[in-house]
Design a protein around this motif. Structure first.
Motif, short mmCIF file in Angstrom:
data_model
loop_
_atom_site.label_atom_id
_atom_site.label_comp_id
_atom_site.label_asym_id
_atom_site.label_seq_id
_atom_site.Cartn_x
_atom_site.Cartn_y
_atom_site.Cartn_z
N THR A 15 27.99 29.23 30.41
CA THR A 15 28.72 28.17 29.71
C THR A 15 27.90 26.92 29.40
OG1 THR A 15 29.53 27.32 31.85
CG2 THR A 15 30.95 28.89 30.68
N ARG A 16 26.92 26.57 30.22
CA ARG A 16 26.13 25.36 29.97
C ARG A 16 25.20 25.55 28.77
NH1 ARG A 16 24.25 23.17 35.96
NH2 ARG A 16 26.19 22.07 36.46
N GLY A 17 25.30 24.60 27.84
CA GLY A 17 24.47 24.67 26.65
C GLY A 17 24.88 25.74 25.66
N VAL A 18 26.00 26.37 25.90
CA VAL A 18 26.48 27.45 25.02
C VAL A 18 27.63 26.93 24.17
CG1 VAL A 18 27.56 29.74 24.95
CG2 VAL A 18 25.79 29.23 26.67
N GLY A 19 27.61 27.25 22.87
CA GLY A 19 28.71 26.85 21.99
C GLY A 19 28.84 25.35 21.85
N VAL A 20 27.75 24.67 21.59
CA VAL A 20 27.78 23.20 21.49
C VAL A 20 28.43 22.79 20.17
CG1 VAL A 20 26.40 21.11 21.43
CG2 VAL A 20 25.74 23.01 22.94
N LEU A 21 29.45 21.95 20.28
CA LEU A 21 30.20 21.46 19.12
C LEU A 21 29.99 19.95 19.03
CD1 LEU A 21 32.20 22.27 16.87
CD2 LEU A 21 34.06 21.89 18.49
N ASP A 22 29.43 19.49 17.92
CA ASP A 22 29.12 18.06 17.82
C ASP A 22 30.32 17.27 17.30
OD1 ASP A 22 28.69 17.49 14.69
OD2 ASP A 22 27.85 19.46 15.18
N ARG A 23 30.29 15.99 17.51
CA ARG A 23 31.41 15.10 17.19
C ARG A 23 31.68 15.05 15.68
NH1 ARG A 23 32.72 9.69 16.31
NH2 ARG A 23 34.46 8.90 17.57
N ALA A 42 35.85 16.95 24.80
CA ALA A 42 34.65 17.47 25.46
C ALA A 42 33.39 17.18 24.65
CB ALA A 42 34.79 18.97 25.69
N SER A 43 33.57 16.81 23.38
CA SER A 43 32.44 16.44 22.53
C SER A 43 32.36 14.94 22.28
CB SER A 43 32.53 17.18 21.18
OG SER A 43 32.42 18.57 21.38
N GLY A 44 33.08 14.18 23.10
CA GLY A 44 32.96 12.73 23.04
C GLY A 44 33.97 12.01 22.19
N LEU A 45 34.96 12.71 21.60
CA LEU A 45 35.97 12.04 20.79
C LEU A 45 37.02 11.42 21.71
CD1 LEU A 45 36.95 11.42 17.92
CD2 LEU A 45 38.36 13.49 18.05
N ASP A 46 37.00 10.12 21.83
CA ASP A 46 37.88 9.40 22.75
C ASP A 46 39.22 9.11 22.07
OD1 ASP A 46 38.92 8.00 24.85
OD2 ASP A 46 37.59 6.28 24.68
N LEU A 47 40.05 10.14 21.96
CA LEU A 47 41.34 10.02 21.28
C LEU A 47 42.42 10.74 22.08
CD1 LEU A 47 43.13 9.34 18.78
CD2 LEU A 47 42.41 11.56 17.84
N ASP A 48 43.48 10.02 22.38
CA ASP A 48 44.64 10.61 23.06
C ASP A 48 45.85 9.78 22.66
OD1 ASP A 48 46.68 11.32 24.98
OD2 ASP A 48 45.11 12.18 26.24
N LEU A 49 46.81 10.41 21.98
CA LEU A 49 47.96 9.68 21.47
C LEU A 49 48.79 9.05 22.58
CD1 LEU A 49 49.27 12.01 18.61
CD2 LEU A 49 47.80 10.01 18.44
N ARG A 63 33.78 14.08 27.69
CA ARG A 63 32.44 14.53 28.04
C ARG A 63 31.56 14.39 26.80
NH1 ARG A 63 34.27 14.36 32.32
NH2 ARG A 63 34.11 15.79 34.10
N ALA A 64 30.27 14.36 26.99
CA ALA A 64 29.36 14.19 25.86
C ALA A 64 28.67 15.49 25.45
CB ALA A 64 28.30 13.14 26.19
N GLU A 65 28.64 16.48 26.36
CA GLU A 65 27.83 17.68 26.11
C GLU A 65 28.37 18.54 24.98
OE1 GLU A 65 29.12 16.86 28.96
OE2 GLU A 65 27.46 16.29 30.28
N GLY A 66 29.70 18.69 24.88
CA GLY A 66 30.30 19.48 23.82
C GLY A 66 30.12 20.98 23.95
N ASP A 67 29.71 21.47 25.13
CA ASP A 67 29.52 22.92 25.31
C ASP A 67 30.71 23.53 26.02
OD1 ASP A 67 29.20 21.95 27.86
OD2 ASP A 67 27.08 22.46 28.05
N CYS A 68 30.63 24.83 26.29
CA CYS A 68 31.73 25.54 26.95
C CYS A 68 32.04 24.95 28.31
CB CYS A 68 31.40 27.02 27.09
SG CYS A 68 31.23 27.90 25.53
#
Length: 393
Positions: A224-232, A247-254, A273-278
Protein backbone atom coordinates in the motif's frame (compact mmCIF):
# COMPACT_ATOMS: atom_id res chain seq x y z
CA UNK A 1 -0.07 2.74 -45.05
CA UNK A 2 -0.04 2.75 -41.23
CA UNK A 3 -0.05 -0.51 -39.32
CA UNK A 4 -2.97 -1.40 -37.05
CA UNK A 5 -1.80 -2.78 -33.68
CA UNK A 6 -2.93 -6.30 -32.92
CA UNK A 7 -5.09 -6.60 -29.79
CA UNK A 8 -5.13 -9.60 -27.49
CA UNK A 9 -8.41 -9.57 -25.58
CA UNK A 10 -8.54 -11.40 -22.25
CA UNK A 11 -11.25 -11.61 -19.63
CA UNK A 12 -11.20 -12.33 -15.92
CA UNK A 13 -14.35 -13.44 -14.16
CA UNK A 14 -17.53 -15.11 -15.34
CA UNK A 15 -18.85 -13.52 -18.52
CA UNK A 16 -15.98 -11.05 -18.61
CA UNK A 17 -14.88 -11.73 -22.15
CA UNK A 18 -12.71 -14.09 -24.18
CA UNK A 19 -9.19 -14.48 -25.44
CA UNK A 20 -8.69 -13.65 -29.10
CA UNK A 21 -6.67 -11.59 -31.52
CA UNK A 22 -7.32 -8.66 -33.79
CA UNK A 23 -5.08 -7.33 -36.50
CA UNK A 24 -4.05 -7.96 -40.08
CA UNK A 25 -1.13 -10.27 -39.36
CA UNK A 26 0.88 -11.79 -36.54
CA UNK A 27 3.81 -9.47 -37.09
CA UNK A 28 2.06 -6.35 -35.84
CA UNK A 29 2.62 -4.78 -32.44
CA UNK A 30 0.53 -6.30 -29.64
CA UNK A 31 -1.61 -4.69 -26.94
CA UNK A 32 -3.27 -6.83 -24.30
CA UNK A 33 -6.77 -5.68 -23.44
CA UNK A 34 -7.77 -7.07 -20.04
CA UNK A 35 -11.38 -6.95 -18.89
CA UNK A 36 -11.77 -6.97 -15.10
CA UNK A 37 -15.40 -7.74 -14.37
CA UNK A 38 -18.22 -7.09 -14.42
CA UNK A 39 -18.49 -10.15 -12.16
CA UNK A 40 -14.97 -10.34 -10.79
CA UNK A 41 -14.92 -10.28 -6.94
CA UNK A 42 -12.09 -7.76 -6.78
CA UNK A 43 -14.34 -5.09 -8.32
CA UNK A 44 -16.67 -4.88 -5.27
CA UNK A 45 -19.69 -5.55 -7.45
CA UNK A 46 -20.79 -5.22 -11.05
CA UNK A 47 -18.13 -2.75 -12.17
CA UNK A 48 -16.06 -3.39 -15.29
CA UNK A 49 -12.56 -2.11 -15.92
CA UNK A 50 -11.14 -2.24 -19.43
CA UNK A 51 -7.35 -2.15 -19.19
CA UNK A 52 -4.78 -1.88 -21.94
CA UNK A 53 -1.52 -3.47 -20.81
CA UNK A 54 2.10 -3.32 -21.82
CA UNK A 55 3.39 -6.44 -20.13
CA UNK A 56 2.32 -6.01 -16.49
CA UNK A 57 2.14 -2.24 -16.76
CA UNK A 58 -1.26 -0.58 -17.20
CA UNK A 59 -1.22 1.77 -20.20
CA UNK A 60 -4.83 2.97 -19.99
CA UNK A 61 -7.92 2.21 -17.92
CA UNK A 62 -11.58 2.78 -18.61
CA UNK A 63 -14.15 2.22 -15.84
CA UNK A 64 -17.41 1.02 -17.39
CA UNK A 65 -20.50 1.42 -15.22
CA UNK A 66 -24.26 1.01 -15.55
CA UNK A 67 -24.66 -2.75 -15.12
CA UNK A 68 -27.07 -2.42 -12.20
CA UNK A 69 -29.70 -0.42 -14.16
CA UNK A 70 -31.08 1.18 -11.00
CA UNK A 71 -32.62 4.36 -12.43
CA UNK A 72 -33.35 5.79 -8.97
CA UNK A 73 -33.67 9.38 -10.19
CA UNK A 74 -36.56 8.51 -12.53
CA UNK A 75 -38.22 6.41 -9.84
CA UNK A 76 -38.09 9.43 -7.49
CA UNK A 77 -40.27 11.39 -9.90
CA UNK A 78 -43.26 9.02 -9.65
CA UNK A 79 -43.29 8.62 -5.88
CA UNK A 80 -44.36 10.99 -3.15
CA UNK A 81 -41.90 12.42 -0.66
CA UNK A 82 -42.51 9.72 1.93
CA UNK A 83 -41.86 6.91 -0.54
CA UNK A 84 -38.67 8.53 -1.86
CA UNK A 85 -36.96 7.95 1.49
CA UNK A 86 -37.31 4.20 0.99
CA UNK A 87 -35.66 4.37 -2.43
CA UNK A 88 -32.93 6.83 -1.46
CA UNK A 89 -31.45 4.74 1.32
CA UNK A 90 -30.55 1.93 -1.07
CA UNK A 91 -28.07 3.38 -3.57
CA UNK A 92 -25.22 3.19 -1.04
CA UNK A 93 -26.32 0.22 1.01
CA UNK A 94 -23.58 0.84 3.59
CA UNK A 95 -24.77 4.41 4.27
CA UNK A 96 -28.55 4.11 4.32
CA UNK A 97 -29.17 6.68 7.05
CA UNK A 98 -26.96 9.27 5.33
CA UNK A 99 -28.81 8.72 2.05
CA UNK A 100 -32.20 9.28 3.70
CA UNK A 101 -30.89 12.41 5.35
CA UNK A 102 -30.11 14.22 2.10
CA UNK A 103 -33.66 13.76 0.81
CA UNK A 104 -35.45 14.96 3.93
CA UNK A 105 -33.13 17.96 4.34
CA UNK A 106 -33.89 19.07 0.78
CA UNK A 107 -37.66 18.69 1.26
CA UNK A 108 -37.61 20.45 4.64
CA UNK A 109 -35.64 23.32 3.13
CA UNK A 110 -38.27 23.92 0.41
CA UNK A 111 -41.04 23.61 2.99
CA UNK A 112 -39.29 26.10 5.27
CA UNK A 113 -39.75 23.57 8.04
CA UNK A 114 -37.89 23.69 11.35
CA UNK A 115 -37.16 20.27 12.84
CA UNK A 116 -37.45 19.69 16.64
CA UNK A 117 -34.19 19.95 18.56
CA UNK A 118 -34.36 16.34 19.76
CA UNK A 119 -34.64 15.17 16.15
CA UNK A 120 -31.65 17.29 15.09
CA UNK A 121 -29.37 15.76 17.73
CA UNK A 122 -30.71 12.24 17.24
CA UNK A 123 -30.14 12.51 13.48
CA UNK A 124 -26.57 13.66 14.09
CA UNK A 125 -25.92 10.72 16.41
CA UNK A 126 -27.38 8.18 13.97
CA UNK A 127 -25.46 9.70 11.06
CA UNK A 128 -22.17 9.24 12.91
CA UNK A 129 -23.01 5.68 13.96
CA UNK A 130 -23.82 4.92 10.32
CA UNK A 131 -20.49 6.47 9.29
CA UNK A 132 -18.62 4.15 11.66
CA UNK A 133 -20.53 1.14 10.30
CA UNK A 134 -19.56 2.10 6.75
CA UNK A 135 -15.90 2.61 7.60
CA UNK A 136 -15.65 -0.62 9.59
CA UNK A 137 -16.81 -2.56 6.54
CA UNK A 138 -13.93 -1.20 4.44
CA UNK A 139 -11.55 -1.36 7.40
CA UNK A 140 -12.14 -5.11 7.58
CA UNK A 141 -12.59 -6.01 3.91
CA UNK A 142 -9.67 -4.05 2.47
CA UNK A 143 -6.89 -5.83 4.43
CA UNK A 144 -8.68 -9.11 3.68
CA UNK A 145 -8.28 -8.49 -0.04
CA UNK A 146 -4.54 -8.11 0.54
CA UNK A 147 -4.25 -11.27 2.64
CA UNK A 148 -4.72 -10.00 6.23
CA UNK A 149 -7.51 -11.95 7.95
CA UNK A 150 -7.35 -10.80 11.60
CA UNK A 151 -8.59 -7.19 11.04
CA UNK A 152 -11.68 -8.46 9.22
CA UNK A 153 -12.76 -10.60 12.16
CA UNK A 154 -12.40 -7.76 14.67
CA UNK A 155 -13.99 -5.12 12.40
CA UNK A 156 -17.03 -7.26 11.69
CA UNK A 157 -17.49 -8.03 15.39
CA UNK A 158 -17.53 -4.30 16.09
CA UNK A 159 -20.00 -3.79 13.27
CA UNK A 160 -22.35 -6.25 14.93
CA UNK A 161 -22.08 -4.31 18.20
CA UNK A 162 -23.24 -1.13 16.47
CA UNK A 163 -25.75 -2.92 14.26
CA UNK A 164 -27.61 -4.11 17.34
CA UNK A 165 -28.31 -0.59 18.59
CA UNK A 166 -29.21 0.62 15.09
CA UNK A 167 -31.56 -2.31 14.60
CA UNK A 168 -33.14 -1.73 18.01
CA UNK A 169 -34.13 1.84 17.20
CA UNK A 170 -35.13 1.41 13.55
CA UNK A 171 -36.04 -2.25 13.09
CA UNK A 172 -33.65 -2.60 10.13
CA UNK A 173 -30.08 -3.78 9.85
CA UNK A 174 -29.16 -1.98 6.62
CA UNK A 175 -32.16 -0.05 5.30
CA UNK A 176 -33.23 1.84 8.39
CA UNK A 177 -36.14 3.89 7.03
CA UNK A 178 -35.99 5.98 10.21
CA UNK A 179 -35.84 9.51 8.76
CA UNK A 180 -39.07 11.33 8.08
CA UNK A 181 -39.78 14.72 6.57
CA UNK A 182 -39.92 16.83 9.73
CA UNK A 183 -37.86 14.59 12.01
CA UNK A 184 -37.62 10.90 12.84
CA UNK A 185 -40.08 8.01 12.81
CA UNK A 186 -40.36 7.79 16.60
CA UNK A 187 -38.62 8.72 19.83
CA UNK A 188 -35.59 6.94 21.23
CA UNK A 189 -36.32 3.75 23.23
CA UNK A 190 -35.92 3.83 27.01
CA UNK A 191 -32.29 3.14 27.96
CA UNK A 192 -31.13 3.21 24.35
CA UNK A 193 -28.63 6.03 24.86
CA UNK A 194 -26.87 3.98 27.51
CA UNK A 195 -26.60 1.03 25.17
CA UNK A 196 -25.22 3.30 22.44
CA UNK A 197 -22.57 4.64 24.82
CA UNK A 198 -21.57 1.05 25.67
CA UNK A 199 -21.36 0.07 22.00
CA UNK A 200 -19.25 3.12 21.15
CA UNK A 201 -16.90 2.37 24.06
CA UNK A 202 -16.53 -1.22 22.86
CA UNK A 203 -15.59 -0.18 19.32
CA UNK A 204 -13.12 2.40 20.64
CA UNK A 205 -11.53 -0.23 22.86
CA UNK A 206 -10.89 -2.59 19.93
CA UNK A 207 -9.57 -0.04 17.42
CA UNK A 208 -5.96 0.05 18.72
CA UNK A 209 -5.74 -3.71 18.24
CA UNK A 210 -6.85 -3.44 14.60
CA UNK A 211 -4.44 -0.55 14.00
CA UNK A 212 -1.54 -2.42 15.57
CA UNK A 213 -2.13 -5.51 13.43
CA UNK A 214 -2.20 -3.44 10.24
CA UNK A 215 0.64 -1.01 10.94
CA UNK A 216 2.82 -3.92 12.03
CA UNK A 217 2.11 -6.00 8.93
CA UNK A 218 5.06 -5.58 6.56
CA UNK A 219 3.20 -7.25 3.69
CA UNK A 220 0.24 -4.86 4.00
CA UNK A 221 2.53 -1.82 4.14
CA UNK A 222 4.56 -3.05 1.15
CA UNK A 223 1.36 -3.45 -0.87
CA UNK A 224 0.00 0.00 0.00
CA UNK A 225 2.80 2.52 0.66
CA UNK A 226 3.64 4.53 -2.43
CA UNK A 227 1.06 2.60 -4.44
CA UNK A 228 -1.79 4.32 -6.28
CA UNK A 229 -0.71 7.88 -5.53
CA UNK A 230 -3.49 10.38 -6.30
CA UNK A 231 -2.49 14.03 -6.38
CA UNK A 232 -4.60 16.94 -5.17
CA UNK A 233 -4.93 18.55 -8.60
CA UNK A 234 -6.49 15.43 -10.13
CA UNK A 235 -8.89 15.21 -7.20
CA UNK A 236 -10.06 18.76 -7.83
CA UNK A 237 -10.56 18.10 -11.55
CA UNK A 238 -12.67 14.98 -11.02
CA UNK A 239 -14.64 16.13 -7.98
CA UNK A 240 -13.31 13.35 -5.77
CA UNK A 241 -14.40 13.78 -2.15
CA UNK A 242 -14.53 12.10 1.24
CA UNK A 243 -11.72 10.03 2.77
CA UNK A 244 -10.11 9.48 -0.65
CA UNK A 245 -9.74 13.23 -1.22
CA UNK A 246 -8.61 14.00 2.32
CA UNK A 247 -5.87 11.36 2.03
CA UNK A 248 -4.38 13.54 -0.73
CA UNK A 249 -4.44 16.71 1.33
CA UNK A 250 -7.85 18.18 0.41
CA UNK A 251 -8.98 19.75 3.68
CA UNK A 252 -12.74 19.70 3.04
CA UNK A 253 -15.52 18.37 5.24
CA UNK A 254 -19.05 19.78 5.08
CA UNK A 255 -19.66 18.96 8.73
CA UNK A 256 -17.13 21.66 9.58
CA UNK A 257 -17.19 23.90 6.50
CA UNK A 258 -20.96 24.11 5.88
CA UNK A 259 -22.50 22.73 9.07
CA UNK A 260 -25.91 21.08 9.01
CA UNK A 261 -27.85 19.21 11.71
CA UNK A 262 -26.00 19.81 15.00
CA UNK A 263 -22.47 19.86 13.57
CA UNK A 264 -22.17 23.61 14.06
CA UNK A 265 -22.16 22.99 17.83
CA UNK A 266 -19.67 20.10 17.71
CA UNK A 267 -15.85 20.12 17.45
CA UNK A 268 -15.48 18.35 14.08
CA UNK A 269 -11.87 17.34 13.51
CA UNK A 270 -10.96 16.88 9.83
CA UNK A 271 -8.33 14.19 9.25
CA UNK A 272 -6.01 14.65 6.25
CA UNK A 273 -2.85 13.07 4.88
CA UNK A 274 -0.39 14.33 2.29
CA UNK A 275 0.86 11.07 0.74
CA UNK A 276 -2.25 10.28 -1.35
CA UNK A 277 -1.42 6.56 -1.60
CA UNK A 278 -3.37 3.45 -0.61
CA UNK A 279 -1.89 3.45 2.89
CA UNK A 280 -2.90 7.09 3.45
CA UNK A 281 -6.48 6.40 2.35
CA UNK A 282 -6.71 3.49 4.75
CA UNK A 283 -5.23 5.54 7.61
CA UNK A 284 -7.69 8.41 7.03
CA UNK A 285 -10.55 5.93 7.22
CA UNK A 286 -9.22 4.54 10.49
CA UNK A 287 -8.72 7.99 12.03
CA UNK A 288 -12.17 9.15 10.92
CA UNK A 289 -13.72 6.34 12.94
CA UNK A 290 -12.11 7.80 16.05
CA UNK A 291 -13.52 11.24 15.21
CA UNK A 292 -17.00 9.82 14.65
CA UNK A 293 -16.92 7.94 17.95
CA UNK A 294 -16.07 11.18 19.76
CA UNK A 295 -18.93 12.97 17.98
CA UNK A 296 -21.31 10.15 18.86
CA UNK A 297 -20.37 10.44 22.55
CA UNK A 298 -20.99 14.20 22.42
CA UNK A 299 -24.44 13.64 20.87
CA UNK A 300 -25.36 11.06 23.50
CA UNK A 301 -24.38 13.46 26.26
CA UNK A 302 -26.43 16.28 24.72
CA UNK A 303 -29.51 14.09 24.21
CA UNK A 304 -29.37 12.99 27.86
CA UNK A 305 -29.71 16.59 28.97
CA UNK A 306 -32.37 17.71 26.49
CA UNK A 307 -35.85 18.13 27.99
CA UNK A 308 -38.66 15.86 26.72
CA UNK A 309 -40.23 17.06 23.51
CA UNK A 310 -41.41 16.07 20.04
CA UNK A 311 -39.22 14.07 17.69
CA UNK A 312 -41.01 15.11 14.47
CA UNK A 313 -43.49 17.53 12.93
CA UNK A 314 -47.07 16.65 12.13
CA UNK A 315 -47.60 16.45 8.38
CA UNK A 316 -50.76 16.57 6.25
CA UNK A 317 -52.08 13.34 4.79
CA UNK A 318 -50.96 14.47 1.32
CA UNK A 319 -47.66 16.32 1.47
CA UNK A 320 -47.13 18.86 -1.30
CA UNK A 321 -43.89 20.84 -1.53
CA UNK A 322 -44.08 24.50 -2.68
CA UNK A 323 -42.86 25.34 -6.16
CA UNK A 324 -39.13 26.05 -6.27
CA UNK A 325 -35.77 24.35 -6.25
CA UNK A 326 -32.98 23.71 -3.76
CA UNK A 327 -29.76 21.74 -3.38
CA UNK A 328 -28.98 19.93 -0.15
CA UNK A 329 -25.63 18.23 0.27
CA UNK A 330 -24.17 16.29 3.16
CA UNK A 331 -20.85 14.73 4.11
CA UNK A 332 -21.81 11.09 3.64
CA UNK A 333 -19.34 8.37 4.72
CA UNK A 334 -17.93 8.05 1.17
CA UNK A 335 -17.88 11.77 0.32
CA UNK A 336 -20.16 14.54 -0.90
CA UNK A 337 -23.74 13.39 -1.37
CA UNK A 338 -26.11 15.96 -2.86
CA UNK A 339 -29.77 16.17 -3.88
CA UNK A 340 -31.01 18.82 -6.31
CA UNK A 341 -34.77 19.03 -5.82
CA UNK A 342 -37.11 20.81 -8.25
CA UNK A 343 -40.77 21.05 -7.25
CA UNK A 344 -43.80 22.30 -9.16
CA UNK A 345 -46.03 22.29 -6.10
CA UNK A 346 -47.18 18.69 -6.47
CA UNK A 347 -46.95 15.65 -4.19
CA UNK A 348 -44.10 14.22 -6.28
CA UNK A 349 -40.89 16.01 -7.30
CA UNK A 350 -40.61 17.27 -10.86
CA UNK A 351 -36.89 16.42 -10.68
CA UNK A 352 -34.64 14.99 -8.00
CA UNK A 353 -31.04 14.74 -9.15
CA UNK A 354 -28.59 12.72 -7.06
CA UNK A 355 -24.90 13.54 -6.86
CA UNK A 356 -23.28 10.45 -5.37
CA UNK A 357 -19.74 10.29 -4.02
CA UNK A 358 -18.81 6.91 -5.49
CA UNK A 359 -19.40 7.97 -9.11
CA UNK A 360 -16.68 10.64 -9.06
CA UNK A 361 -14.37 8.55 -6.91
CA UNK A 362 -14.43 5.72 -9.47
CA UNK A 363 -14.12 7.88 -12.61
CA UNK A 364 -10.71 9.07 -11.41
CA UNK A 365 -9.40 5.51 -11.92
CA UNK A 366 -8.75 6.41 -15.58
CA UNK A 367 -6.08 8.82 -14.29
CA UNK A 368 -4.92 6.80 -11.31
CA UNK A 369 -4.35 3.32 -12.77
CA UNK A 370 -2.10 4.02 -15.81
CA UNK A 371 1.56 3.49 -14.94
CA UNK A 372 0.80 1.00 -12.17
CA UNK A 373 1.26 -2.76 -12.38
CA UNK A 374 -1.56 -5.31 -12.59
CA UNK A 375 -0.69 -6.92 -9.22
CA UNK A 376 -1.31 -3.52 -7.58
CA UNK A 377 -4.74 -3.18 -9.19
CA UNK A 378 -6.69 -4.82 -6.35
CA UNK A 379 -4.88 -2.72 -3.72
CA UNK A 380 -5.70 0.51 -5.58
CA UNK A 381 -9.27 -0.41 -6.42
CA UNK A 382 -10.10 -1.45 -2.86
CA UNK A 383 -8.63 1.77 -1.46
CA UNK A 384 -11.12 3.92 -3.40
CA UNK A 385 -13.90 2.88 -0.97
CA UNK A 386 -16.92 2.84 -3.28
CA UNK A 387 -20.26 1.07 -3.50
CA UNK A 388 -21.41 0.10 -6.99
CA UNK A 389 -25.05 0.99 -6.34
CA UNK A 390 -23.85 4.48 -5.46
CA UNK A 391 -22.21 4.70 -8.91
CA UNK A 392 -25.15 3.42 -10.94
CA UNK A 393 -27.79 5.07 -8.71
Amino acid sequence: MSETPRELVAGIGAGAGHVGTRGPDAGDAEDLVLNIGPQHPSTHGVLRLRLVLDGERIVSAEPIVGYMHRGAEKLFEVRDYRQIVMLANRHDWLSAFANELGVVLAVERLLGMEVPVRAVWARTLLAELNRVLNHLMFLGSYPLELGAIAPAVSAFEDRETLQRVMEEISGGRMHYMFNRVGGLKEDLPLGWLGRVAGAVAGVRRHLPGIEQVITGDEVFLARTRGVGVLDRETIMQYGVSGPVARASGLDLDLRRDEPYLAYGELPVKVVTRAEGDCAARFQVLLDQIKVSLDLADACVERLRHLPPGPINQRLPKILKVPEGHTYAWTESPLGLNGYYLVSRGEKTPWRLKLRSASFNNVQVLRELLPGNRVPDLVAILGSMFFVVGDIDK
